[in-house]
Design a protein around this motif. Structure first.
Motif, PDB file in Angstrom:
ATOM      1  N   ALA A  52       9.024  20.880   8.211  1.00  0.00           N
ATOM      2  CA  ALA A  52       9.415  19.671   7.258  1.00  0.00           C
ATOM      3  C   ALA A  52       8.133  19.533   6.257  1.00  0.00           C
ATOM      4  O   ALA A  52       8.562  19.348   5.015  1.00  0.00           O
ATOM      5  CB  ALA A  52       9.627  18.392   8.061  1.00  0.00           C
ATOM      6  N   VAL A  53       6.935  19.550   6.760  1.00  0.00           N
ATOM      7  CA  VAL A  53       5.960  19.430   5.964  1.00  0.00           C
ATOM      8  C   VAL A  53       5.852  20.489   4.778  1.00  0.00           C
ATOM      9  O   VAL A  53       5.532  20.365   3.561  1.00  0.00           O
ATOM     10  CB  VAL A  53       4.518  19.228   6.618  1.00  0.00           C
ATOM     11  CG1 VAL A  53       3.260  19.328   5.621  1.00  0.00           C
ATOM     12  CG2 VAL A  53       4.843  18.135   7.549  1.00  0.00           C
ATOM     13  N   THR A  54       5.945  21.765   5.177  1.00  0.00           N
ATOM     14  CA  THR A  54       5.944  22.846   4.314  1.00  0.00           C
ATOM     15  C   THR A  54       6.974  22.484   3.180  1.00  0.00           C
ATOM     16  O   THR A  54       6.616  23.069   1.892  1.00  0.00           O
ATOM     17  CB  THR A  54       6.086  24.129   4.936  1.00  0.00           C
ATOM     18  OG1 THR A  54       5.213  24.367   6.132  1.00  0.00           O
ATOM     19  CG2 THR A  54       6.086  25.294   4.229  1.00  0.00           C
ATOM     20  N   ALA A  77       8.212  21.773  -2.491  1.00  0.00           N
ATOM     21  CA  ALA A  77       8.925  21.134  -3.553  1.00  0.00           C
ATOM     22  C   ALA A  77       8.037  20.362  -4.646  1.00  0.00           C
ATOM     23  O   ALA A  77       8.547  20.286  -5.795  1.00  0.00           O
ATOM     24  CB  ALA A  77      10.005  20.161  -2.726  1.00  0.00           C
ATOM     25  N   GLN A  78       6.955  20.015  -3.916  1.00  0.00           N
ATOM     26  CA  GLN A  78       6.047  19.458  -4.892  1.00  0.00           C
ATOM     27  C   GLN A  78       5.510  20.392  -6.026  1.00  0.00           C
ATOM     28  O   GLN A  78       5.486  19.950  -7.191  1.00  0.00           O
ATOM     29  CB  GLN A  78       5.100  18.804  -4.082  1.00  0.00           C
ATOM     30  CG  GLN A  78       3.812  17.926  -4.951  1.00  0.00           C
ATOM     31  CD  GLN A  78       2.669  17.607  -3.906  1.00  0.00           C
ATOM     32  OE1 GLN A  78       2.856  17.011  -3.081  1.00  0.00           O
ATOM     33  NE2 GLN A  78       1.542  17.786  -4.648  1.00  0.00           N
ATOM     34  N   PHE A  79       5.264  21.492  -5.236  1.00  0.00           N
ATOM     35  CA  PHE A  79       4.607  22.432  -6.081  1.00  0.00           C
ATOM     36  C   PHE A  79       5.620  23.023  -7.186  1.00  0.00           C
ATOM     37  O   PHE A  79       5.287  23.254  -8.355  1.00  0.00           O
ATOM     38  CB  PHE A  79       4.085  23.436  -5.332  1.00  0.00           C
ATOM     39  CG  PHE A  79       2.877  23.353  -4.451  1.00  0.00           C
ATOM     40  CD1 PHE A  79       2.088  22.402  -4.850  1.00  0.00           C
ATOM     41  CD2 PHE A  79       2.697  24.118  -3.152  1.00  0.00           C
ATOM     42  CE1 PHE A  79       0.895  22.035  -4.118  1.00  0.00           C
ATOM     43  CE2 PHE A  79       1.396  23.691  -2.393  1.00  0.00           C
ATOM     44  CZ  PHE A  79       0.637  22.841  -2.770  1.00  0.00           C
ATOM     45  N   GLN A  93      -2.658  33.706  -9.259  1.00  0.00           N
ATOM     46  CA  GLN A  93      -1.888  33.598 -10.221  1.00  0.00           C
ATOM     47  C   GLN A  93      -1.205  32.148 -10.236  1.00  0.00           C
ATOM     48  O   GLN A  93      -1.330  31.368  -9.131  1.00  0.00           O
ATOM     49  CB  GLN A  93      -0.463  34.465 -10.296  1.00  0.00           C
ATOM     50  CG  GLN A  93       0.297  34.507  -8.739  1.00  0.00           C
ATOM     51  CD  GLN A  93       1.001  35.641  -8.806  1.00  0.00           C
ATOM     52  OE1 GLN A  93       0.820  36.824  -8.624  1.00  0.00           O
ATOM     53  NE2 GLN A  93       2.709  35.350  -8.957  1.00  0.00           N
ATOM     54  N   PRO A  94      -0.955  31.521 -11.184  1.00  0.00           N
ATOM     55  CA  PRO A  94      -0.786  30.156 -11.434  1.00  0.00           C
ATOM     56  C   PRO A  94       0.936  29.969 -10.769  1.00  0.00           C
ATOM     57  O   PRO A  94       1.615  30.787 -10.677  1.00  0.00           O
ATOM     58  CB  PRO A  94      -0.500  29.640 -12.802  1.00  0.00           C
ATOM     59  CG  PRO A  94      -0.561  30.956 -13.471  1.00  0.00           C
ATOM     60  CD  PRO A  94      -1.058  32.065 -12.798  1.00  0.00           C
ATOM     61  N   LEU A  95       1.163  28.638 -10.377  1.00  0.00           N
ATOM     62  CA  LEU A  95       2.221  28.203  -9.862  1.00  0.00           C
ATOM     63  C   LEU A  95       3.416  28.815 -10.668  1.00  0.00           C
ATOM     64  O   LEU A  95       4.579  29.403 -10.485  1.00  0.00           O
ATOM     65  CB  LEU A  95       2.374  26.839  -9.458  1.00  0.00           C
ATOM     66  CG  LEU A  95       1.597  26.178  -8.201  1.00  0.00           C
ATOM     67  CD1 LEU A  95       1.724  24.664  -8.619  1.00  0.00           C
ATOM     68  CD2 LEU A  95       2.007  26.916  -6.970  1.00  0.00           C
ATOM     69  N   THR A 136      10.519  34.316   1.064  1.00  0.00           N
ATOM     70  CA  THR A 136      10.000  33.277   1.941  1.00  0.00           C
ATOM     71  C   THR A 136       9.787  31.850   1.441  1.00  0.00           C
ATOM     72  O   THR A 136      10.501  30.692   1.808  1.00  0.00           O
ATOM     73  CB  THR A 136       8.724  33.580   2.579  1.00  0.00           C
ATOM     74  OG1 THR A 136       8.747  34.912   3.040  1.00  0.00           O
ATOM     75  CG2 THR A 136       8.328  32.544   3.568  1.00  0.00           C
ATOM     76  N   VAL A 137       9.208  31.767  -0.133  1.00  0.00           N
ATOM     77  CA  VAL A 137       9.321  30.710  -0.794  1.00  0.00           C
ATOM     78  C   VAL A 137      10.783  29.920  -1.026  1.00  0.00           C
ATOM     79  O   VAL A 137      10.843  28.919  -1.180  1.00  0.00           O
ATOM     80  CB  VAL A 137       8.261  30.758  -2.063  1.00  0.00           C
ATOM     81  CG1 VAL A 137       8.381  29.480  -2.804  1.00  0.00           C
ATOM     82  CG2 VAL A 137       7.023  31.264  -1.423  1.00  0.00           C
ATOM     83  N   GLU A 138      11.437  30.826  -1.678  1.00  0.00           N
ATOM     84  CA  GLU A 138      12.691  30.538  -2.230  1.00  0.00           C
ATOM     85  C   GLU A 138      13.663  29.930  -0.963  1.00  0.00           C
ATOM     86  O   GLU A 138      14.437  29.023  -1.315  1.00  0.00           O
ATOM     87  CB  GLU A 138      13.435  31.864  -2.760  1.00  0.00           C
ATOM     88  CG  GLU A 138      12.831  32.152  -3.910  1.00  0.00           C
ATOM     89  CD  GLU A 138      13.568  33.379  -4.716  1.00  0.00           C
ATOM     90  OE1 GLU A 138      14.415  34.028  -4.213  1.00  0.00           O
ATOM     91  OE2 GLU A 138      13.213  33.537  -6.024  1.00  0.00           O
ATOM     92  N   ALA A 139      13.620  30.595   0.412  1.00  0.00           N
ATOM     93  CA  ALA A 139      14.439  30.255   1.421  1.00  0.00           C
ATOM     94  C   ALA A 139      14.146  28.842   1.594  1.00  0.00           C
ATOM     95  O   ALA A 139      14.648  27.871   2.225  1.00  0.00           O
ATOM     96  CB  ALA A 139      14.322  31.045   2.616  1.00  0.00           C
ATOM     97  N   SER A 140      12.644  28.620   1.664  1.00  0.00           N
ATOM     98  CA  SER A 140      12.015  27.135   2.267  1.00  0.00           C
ATOM     99  C   SER A 140      12.709  26.066   1.257  1.00  0.00           C
ATOM    100  O   SER A 140      12.788  24.800   1.603  1.00  0.00           O
ATOM    101  CB  SER A 140      10.458  27.162   2.476  1.00  0.00           C
ATOM    102  OG  SER A 140      10.146  26.042   2.859  1.00  0.00           O
ATOM    103  N   LEU A 141      12.476  26.501  -0.226  1.00  0.00           N
ATOM    104  CA  LEU A 141      12.698  25.568  -1.250  1.00  0.00           C
ATOM    105  C   LEU A 141      14.248  25.334  -1.171  1.00  0.00           C
ATOM    106  O   LEU A 141      14.688  24.004  -1.316  1.00  0.00           O
ATOM    107  CB  LEU A 141      12.507  26.165  -2.594  1.00  0.00           C
ATOM    108  CG  LEU A 141      11.019  26.195  -2.832  1.00  0.00           C
ATOM    109  CD1 LEU A 141      10.641  26.819  -4.221  1.00  0.00           C
ATOM    110  CD2 LEU A 141      10.435  24.748  -2.986  1.00  0.00           C
ATOM    111  N   SER A 142      15.083  26.264  -0.881  1.00  0.00           N
ATOM    112  CA  SER A 142      16.445  26.117  -0.943  1.00  0.00           C
ATOM    113  C   SER A 142      16.709  25.149   0.500  1.00  0.00           C
ATOM    114  O   SER A 142      17.716  24.137   0.501  1.00  0.00           O
ATOM    115  CB  SER A 142      17.248  27.498  -0.345  1.00  0.00           C
ATOM    116  OG  SER A 142      17.114  28.338  -1.365  1.00  0.00           O
ATOM    117  N   ALA A 143      16.132  25.395   1.748  1.00  0.00           N
ATOM    118  CA  ALA A 143      16.383  24.236   2.746  1.00  0.00           C
ATOM    119  C   ALA A 143      15.915  22.989   2.263  1.00  0.00           C
ATOM    120  O   ALA A 143      16.501  21.899   2.884  1.00  0.00           O
ATOM    121  CB  ALA A 143      15.551  25.018   3.939  1.00  0.00           C
ATOM    122  N   SER A 144      15.004  22.675   1.488  1.00  0.00           N
ATOM    123  CA  SER A 144      14.386  21.505   1.301  1.00  0.00           C
ATOM    124  C   SER A 144      15.459  20.917   0.324  1.00  0.00           C
ATOM    125  O   SER A 144      15.668  19.776   0.585  1.00  0.00           O
ATOM    126  CB  SER A 144      12.946  21.786   0.582  1.00  0.00           C
ATOM    127  OG  SER A 144      12.848  20.298   0.119  1.00  0.00           O
TER     128      SER A 144
END
Length: 259
Positions: free
Chosen positions: A50-52, A57-59, A234-236, A247-255
């Motif tokens: 949840a924290v991740t 999402a903020q990033f 590299q920048p965001l 990994t990042v996309e999957a977590s963002l989709s879950a969020s």
């Protein structure tokens, strides 16, 4: 004539009571072990995920803003490691980044929080030693995590080898570290946290990542320490490194889906 049943002697009654106490104690021990090995992992995994997702999402929002402001500029190009911006020091107990280690599993990610107390390591996963450098800062960015129970974030730390990368995402971007070595030291070996590991007082010239955990598994007798050096940044707004994009996309989709 019926015989009257004999009552058990005091000694037999005592033995029976003792047996029941031993059985009860055994059940309690088993329940405690189950709680340590299963429930603490489950609880920590939920909180960590949840924290991740929240900080990712903020990033993502910050990256979108940066992309809009830097459209057409060259600022999104990856910089050399020695030019990577340093992450600003945050307050004790504040989550400021996410760590990804593909060697630990394609979906492995954990939030990085300032502090190494039980309130951080038991629930969130990876804690930053406040006295050490931040990502992108010359010196030693040192972190700690459990190897078993409470999410066991660093369970596979002994599997890191040549070619393995550790990725750290902050509000500044993505830092890519390359594994260099793994040592086993005593719990008192604080010199591994020095700006130059093992050389307290020396002036740092490299960006180092140090990962510490207990060793061997299910013991606090020793410490296992993995070292890595900053390879690139590299920048965001440039997006995640190829190795962790899914990994990042999957977590963002879950969020985004409320998961």
């Amino acid at each position: 004539m019926r015989e009257t049943a004999k009552k058990p002697s005091g000694r037999l009654r005592a033995v029976g009571v003792l047996g029941e106490l031993i059985l009860t104690a055994g059940i309690l021990v088993l329940l405690f072990v189950a709680w340590e090995l299963w429930y603490t992992n489950l609880s920590a995994a939920r909180t960590s995920a949840a924290v991740t997702q929240n900080i990712q999402a903020q990033f993502a929002r910050e990256a979108a803003q940066d992309s809009a402001g830097d459209a057409g500029s060259s600022s999104t190009a990856a910089r050399p490691a020695d030019q990577a911006p340093a992450t600003v020091l945050h307050l004790q107990g504040q989550t400021f980044g996410v760590m990804y280690v593909p060697k630990f599993g394609q979906e492995w990610s954990r939030p990085i929080t300032d502090g190494v107390g039980s309130e951080v390591l038991n629930e969130l996963g990876v804690g930053h030693y406040p006295s050490t450098a931040m990502p992108g800062e010359v010196g030693n960015f040192a972190v700690a995590a459990h190897r078993q129970t409470h999410g066991q974030a660093f369970w596979d730390i002994d599997k890191l080898t040549d070619g393995d990368r550790i990725y750290v995402q902050t509000d500044q971007g993505y830092y890519t570290y390359r594994w260099t070595r793994t040592d086993v030291v005593s719990p008192q070996a604080s010199e591994v946290l020095a700006a130059v590991p093992y050389e307290p007082g020396q002036q740092a010239s490299k960006n180092v990542l140090t990962m510490t955990t207990c060793h061997p598994p299910y013991s606090t007798e020793m410490r296992m320490v993995a070292f890595a050096e900053l390879e690139s940044w590299q920048p965001l707004s440039a997006g995640a490194p190829a190795a962790i994009v899914e990994t990042v996309e999957a977590s963002l989709s879950a969020s985004a889906g409320g998961g």
